[in-house]
Motif scaffolding. Structure first.
Motif, short mmCIF file in Angstrom:
data_model
loop_
_atom_site.label_atom_id
_atom_site.label_comp_id
_atom_site.label_asym_id
_atom_site.label_seq_id
_atom_site.Cartn_x
_atom_site.Cartn_y
_atom_site.Cartn_z
N THR A 1 43.78 -19.19 3.20
CA THR A 1 43.01 -17.78 3.02
C THR A 1 43.78 -16.70 2.99
OG1 THR A 1 40.95 -19.29 3.63
CG2 THR A 1 40.87 -16.83 3.82
N GLN B 1 44.12 -13.68 0.78
CA GLN B 1 43.97 -12.21 0.92
C GLN B 1 45.14 -11.24 0.85
OE1 GLN B 1 42.14 -13.17 4.70
NE2 GLN B 1 40.02 -12.98 3.86
N ALA C 1 46.27 -10.87 -2.85
CA ALA C 1 45.35 -10.29 -3.71
C ALA C 1 45.47 -8.64 -3.52
CB ALA C 1 44.01 -10.70 -3.60
N PRO D 1 35.75 -19.03 -0.52
CA PRO D 1 36.19 -17.66 -1.20
C PRO D 1 35.26 -16.53 -1.06
CG PRO D 1 36.54 -19.49 -2.67
CD PRO D 1 35.49 -19.95 -1.51
N MET E 1 37.27 -13.06 -1.61
CA MET E 1 38.07 -13.30 -2.86
C MET E 1 37.59 -13.38 -4.20
SD MET E 1 41.43 -13.40 -1.46
CE MET E 1 42.30 -14.24 -2.98
N VAL F 1 42.25 -12.54 -10.06
CA VAL F 1 42.16 -13.50 -9.01
C VAL F 1 41.51 -14.73 -9.55
CG1 VAL F 1 41.61 -14.08 -6.73
CG2 VAL F 1 42.77 -11.75 -7.19
#
Length: 358
Positions: free
Chosen positions: A131, A135, A138, A156, A161, A167
């Motif tokens: 995770t 993050q 991105a 997500p 996300m 993405v």
């Protein structure tokens, strides 16, 4: 929210021949055209070079950054599976895929440095594993819209996300209720469960909330212990042993996973089965899980990445839920606990493993 299962999407795998059309960063209509160098590699006005192309102009070399949140068996297994599948794709398609596996060591600053360098290196895609890595990657790719194809983000949506057109990725969302069904099937007399997790892991929030809801509904008491590093995990496990819990539950929590080898023997010797969120826990000594095979998840993620860089991301879902449903049992730990796990065979496919340290 858009999601789908990979069983349908990735049935194409790498066996299907994909149309190769590179989705890169737009240079604008007034960007100068690249000039040919003596080697045939294209040199742009800023001195950078593009990957070699064949006579039809099809790109033949791709660069991918694989970024693990930290080093531990779950994330290592995923990253290695991604790399292995990229190698297979390259061989099958007659192309070159260059990649490097890097670890942020669980530090957001390190992850940002890795992400920023990947963008500077003009990689074709970034594959973050877990995770926090997702993050950060991105965010790093927000301006260039470099494709980010994450692996193993359990929730997500909660991790923010979703809703980004550059993405996508794979989710290993946990069926918490089923794991507790396993727990009660094995021991219908359970009266107190320990919840062991890290508050810093976004992945853990939803399954822990679901665990509490399940236990409340079945009038089973529970106690919580949280930790943020290995020493704290060891202390938390000792505290749960001291409280006399009948079983311990941990979701797909990277912090706890990193310390599983340090706690599994004490839990087993105390007669406390550790139910977890991933098979990598079980391979490091936990009792059992029902969830995703991380080698399969890594393979699926690599397939998604290749699709994104060759076909573009238009029409792709926000994320794809990888089918799980495999019950993994550590037979050595089961023997130490004195547990007959044959009841699980009535609940699904059972895979037997022993403890390893990799």
């Amino acid at each position: 929210m858009k999601k789908n299962t990979l069983k349908k999407l990735l049935a194409l795998g790498c066996a299907a021949v994909m149309t190769v059309s590179m989705m890169g960063c737009s240079k604008g209509s007034d960007a100068p055209a690249p000039a040919e160098t003596e080697t045939g590699t294209q040199e742009n006005a800023d001195g950078s070079t593009d990957a070699p192309a064949d006579s039809a102009g099809t790109k033949k070399t791709y660069k991918i950054a694989i970024v693990k949140q930290m080093d531990h068996p779950s994330l290592d297994e995923i990253a290695n599976a991604v790399a292995a599948q990229l190698d297979r794709i390259a061989a099958d398609e007659g192309i070159t895929i260059e990649y490097e596996i890097q670890s942020g060591q669980g530090d957001q600053t390190n992850l940002k440095q890795i992400g920023d360098q990947a963008i500077t290196d003009q990689v074709d895609a970034i594959i973050p594993v877990a995770t926090l890595a997702g993050q950060v990657m991105a965010t790093c790719a927000q301006e260039t819209k470099t494709p980010v194809i994450f692996a193993a983000i359990s929730d997500p949506e909660s991790a923010d996300m979703t809703g980004m057109d550059y993405v996508t990725g794979t989710s290993d969302a946990l069926n918490t209720d089923f794991i507790f069904d396993m727990m009660l099937a094995q021991n219908p007399d359970i009266s107190k469960v320990g919840l062991l997790y890290s508050t810093s892991e976004v992945n853990s929030a939803v399954p822990i909330a679901n665990a509490k809801k399940y236990l409340d509904a079945h009038s089973i008491a529970y106690t919580e212990q949280t930790a943020s590093n290995n020493d704290e995990v060891i202390a938390a496990a000792a505290a749960l042993i001291g409280e006399g819990v009948d079983a311990v539950f941990t979701p797909t929590d990277n912090v706890i996973m990193s310390a599983e080898l340090a706690i599994y023997e004490d839990l087993a010797k105390a007669g406390i089965p550790h139910y977890t969120g991933a098979d990598s826990f079980v391979r490091n000594g936990a009792f059992t899980t029902c969830g995703v095979n991380y080698t399969d998840l890594g393979t699926d993620t690599a397939n998604l990445a290749y699709q994104a860089i060759t076909e573009g991301m238009e029409g792709m879902e926000d994320f794809y839920l990888v089918d799980g449903g495999i019950i993994t049992v550590n037979t050595e730990t089961a023997a130490t606990l004195g547990i007959d796990y044959s009841v699980f065979k009535e609940m699904g496919e059972v895979v037997e493993v022993v403890t390893t340290e990799d």
